[in-house]
Scaffold this motif. Structure first.
Motif, PDB file in Angstrom:
ATOM      1  N   VAL A  95       0.862  -1.179   0.000  1.00 30.83           N
ATOM      2  CA  VAL A  95       0.000   0.000   0.000  1.00 30.83           C
ATOM      3  C   VAL A  95       0.901   1.233   0.000  1.00 30.83           C
ATOM      4  CG1 VAL A  95      -1.791   1.268   1.252  1.00 30.83           C
ATOM      5  CG2 VAL A  95      -1.770  -1.243   1.294  1.00 30.83           C
ATOM      6  N   TYR A  96       0.743   2.094  -1.005  1.00 31.11           N
ATOM      7  CA  TYR A  96       1.549   3.302  -1.152  1.00 31.11           C
ATOM      8  C   TYR A  96       0.649   4.502  -1.403  1.00 31.11           C
ATOM      9  CZ  TYR A  96       5.298  -0.027  -2.249  1.00 31.11           C
ATOM     10  OH  TYR A  96       6.188  -1.059  -2.226  1.00 31.11           O
ATOM     11  N   ARG A  97       1.125   5.682  -0.994  1.00 33.06           N
ATOM     12  CA  ARG A  97       0.499   6.920  -1.457  1.00 33.06           C
ATOM     13  C   ARG A  97       0.827   7.045  -2.939  1.00 33.06           C
ATOM     14  NH1 ARG A  97       3.342  11.264   1.668  1.00 33.06           N
ATOM     15  NH2 ARG A  97       4.977   9.721   1.525  1.00 33.06           N
ATOM     16  N   GLN A  98      -0.023   7.695  -3.709  1.00 35.60           N
ATOM     17  CA  GLN A  98       0.154   7.791  -5.159  1.00 35.60           C
ATOM     18  C   GLN A  98       1.514   8.360  -5.546  1.00 35.60           C
ATOM     19  OE1 GLN A  98      -2.207   6.839  -7.709  1.00 35.60           O
ATOM     20  NE2 GLN A  98      -0.351   7.015  -8.917  1.00 35.60           N
ATOM     21  N   GLU A  99       1.946   9.441  -4.864  1.00 33.89           N
ATOM     22  CA  GLU A  99       3.214  10.064  -5.231  1.00 33.89           C
ATOM     23  C   GLU A  99       4.407   9.148  -4.951  1.00 33.89           C
ATOM     24  OE1 GLU A  99       2.090  11.722  -1.140  1.00 33.89           O
ATOM     25  OE2 GLU A  99       1.052  11.246  -2.995  1.00 33.89           O
ATOM     26  N   VAL A 100       4.329   8.338  -3.913  1.00 35.27           N
ATOM     27  CA  VAL A 100       5.392   7.377  -3.624  1.00 35.27           C
ATOM     28  C   VAL A 100       5.384   6.268  -4.670  1.00 35.27           C
ATOM     29  CG1 VAL A 100       6.211   5.665  -1.948  1.00 35.27           C
ATOM     30  CG2 VAL A 100       5.409   7.907  -1.164  1.00 35.27           C
ATOM     31  N   PHE A 101       4.213   5.785  -5.015  1.00 30.97           N
ATOM     32  CA  PHE A 101       4.074   4.747  -6.042  1.00 30.97           C
ATOM     33  C   PHE A 101       4.641   5.224  -7.377  1.00 30.97           C
ATOM     34  CE2 PHE A 101       1.547   2.610  -9.360  1.00 30.97           C
ATOM     35  CZ  PHE A 101       1.849   1.287  -9.062  1.00 30.97           C
ATOM     36  N   ASP A 102       4.324   6.459  -7.759  1.00 27.99           N
ATOM     37  CA  ASP A 102       4.842   7.027  -9.012  1.00 27.99           C
ATOM     38  C   ASP A 102       6.365   7.144  -8.981  1.00 27.99           C
ATOM     39  OD1 ASP A 102       2.250   7.193  -9.953  1.00 27.99           O
ATOM     40  OD2 ASP A 102       2.052   9.344  -9.534  1.00 27.99           O
ATOM     41  N   ALA A 103       6.919   7.556  -7.831  1.00 32.88           N
ATOM     42  CA  ALA A 103       8.376   7.672  -7.705  1.00 32.88           C
ATOM     43  C   ALA A 103       9.040   6.302  -7.816  1.00 32.88           C
ATOM     44  CB  ALA A 103       8.735   8.332  -6.375  1.00 32.88           C
ATOM     45  N   ILE A 104       8.468   5.288  -7.225  1.00 38.70           N
ATOM     46  CA  ILE A 104       9.014   3.928  -7.308  1.00 38.70           C
ATOM     47  C   ILE A 104       8.996   3.448  -8.749  1.00 38.70           C
ATOM     48  CG2 ILE A 104       8.590   1.511  -6.691  1.00 38.70           C
ATOM     49  CD1 ILE A 104       7.552   2.596  -3.963  1.00 38.70           C
ATOM     50  N   LYS A 105       7.878   3.671  -9.443  1.00 39.82           N
ATOM     51  CA  LYS A 105       7.794   3.259 -10.850  1.00 39.82           C
ATOM     52  C   LYS A 105       8.835   3.972 -11.700  1.00 39.82           C
ATOM     53  CE  LYS A 105       3.824   3.454 -12.789  1.00 39.82           C
ATOM     54  NZ  LYS A 105       2.459   3.612 -13.260  1.00 39.82           N
ATOM     55  N   ALA A 106       9.003   5.276 -11.482  1.00 37.63           N
ATOM     56  CA  ALA A 106       9.980   6.042 -12.262  1.00 37.63           C
ATOM     57  C   ALA A 106      11.400   5.559 -11.978  1.00 37.63           C
ATOM     58  CB  ALA A 106       9.852   7.533 -11.943  1.00 37.63           C
ATOM     59  N   GLU A 107      11.703   5.283 -10.721  1.00 34.89           N
ATOM     60  CA  GLU A 107      13.031   4.792 -10.349  1.00 34.89           C
ATOM     61  C   GLU A 107      13.297   3.416 -10.957  1.00 34.89           C
ATOM     62  OE1 GLU A 107      16.713   5.253  -8.748  1.00 34.89           O
ATOM     63  OE2 GLU A 107      15.107   6.728  -8.667  1.00 34.89           O
ATOM     64  N   ASN A 108      12.312   2.551 -10.936  1.00 36.93           N
ATOM     65  CA  ASN A 108      12.466   1.223 -11.541  1.00 36.93           C
ATOM     66  C   ASN A 108      12.673   1.322 -13.049  1.00 36.93           C
ATOM     67  OD1 ASN A 108      12.231  -0.059  -9.081  1.00 36.93           O
ATOM     68  ND2 ASN A 108      10.075  -0.572  -9.346  1.00 36.93           N
ATOM     69  N   LYS A 109      11.932   2.224 -13.685  1.00 37.47           N
ATOM     70  CA  LYS A 109      12.085   2.412 -15.131  1.00 37.47           C
ATOM     71  C   LYS A 109      13.469   2.950 -15.466  1.00 37.47           C
ATOM     72  CE  LYS A 109       9.721   4.459 -19.070  1.00 37.47           C
ATOM     73  NZ  LYS A 109       8.595   5.268 -19.526  1.00 37.47           N
ATOM     74  N   ALA A 110      13.948   3.910 -14.668  1.00 35.61           N
ATOM     75  CA  ALA A 110      15.276   4.474 -14.897  1.00 35.61           C
ATOM     76  C   ALA A 110      16.361   3.428 -14.678  1.00 35.61           C
ATOM     77  CB  ALA A 110      15.503   5.673 -13.978  1.00 35.61           C
ATOM     78  N   ALA A 111      16.205   2.594 -13.661  1.00 39.34           N
ATOM     79  CA  ALA A 111      17.194   1.561 -13.378  1.00 39.34           C
ATOM     80  C   ALA A 111      17.237   0.529 -14.497  1.00 39.34           C
ATOM     81  CB  ALA A 111      16.885   0.888 -12.047  1.00 39.34           C
ATOM     82  N   ALA A 112      16.093   0.185 -15.033  1.00 35.59           N
ATOM     83  CA  ALA A 112      16.037  -0.797 -16.120  1.00 35.59           C
ATOM     84  C   ALA A 112      16.679  -0.268 -17.390  1.00 35.59           C
ATOM     85  CB  ALA A 112      14.589  -1.198 -16.389  1.00 35.59           C
TER      86      ALA A 112
END
Length: 77
Positions: A42-59
């Motif tokens: 369970v994440y707040r939307q802004e945290v979820f978006d940051a995690i997705k962006a970080e994962n995309k950048a890492a990939a």
């Protein structure tokens, strides 16, 4: 989108094992309580978006040690 009205201490159920409780309403803010199994993230939307962006950048990033080809080192089964 489903829109519901709830008062303090009332809940919304998601499936059989997730509940969202209204804890407090103060001005334009609402405090929610989430009761879910530990396996449900369970994440707040802004945290979820940051995690997705970080994962995309890492990939998309270049490996730190490009001379190592880890894909080639895997043992074929």
């Amino acid at each position: 989108m489903l829109i519901l009205s709830r008062k303090i201490n009332e809940k919304v159920m998601i499936g059989d094992d997730i509940s969202i409780s209204i804890i407090e309403i103060r001005g334009d803010q609402v405090r929610l309580g989430v009761d879910a199994p530990k396996s449900v993230k369970v994440y707040r939307q802004e945290v979820f978006d940051a995690i997705k962006a970080e994962n995309k950048a890492a990939a998309a990033s270049t490996p730190v040690f490009p001379e190592f080809n880890f894909e080639a080192q895997r043992d074929p089964l």
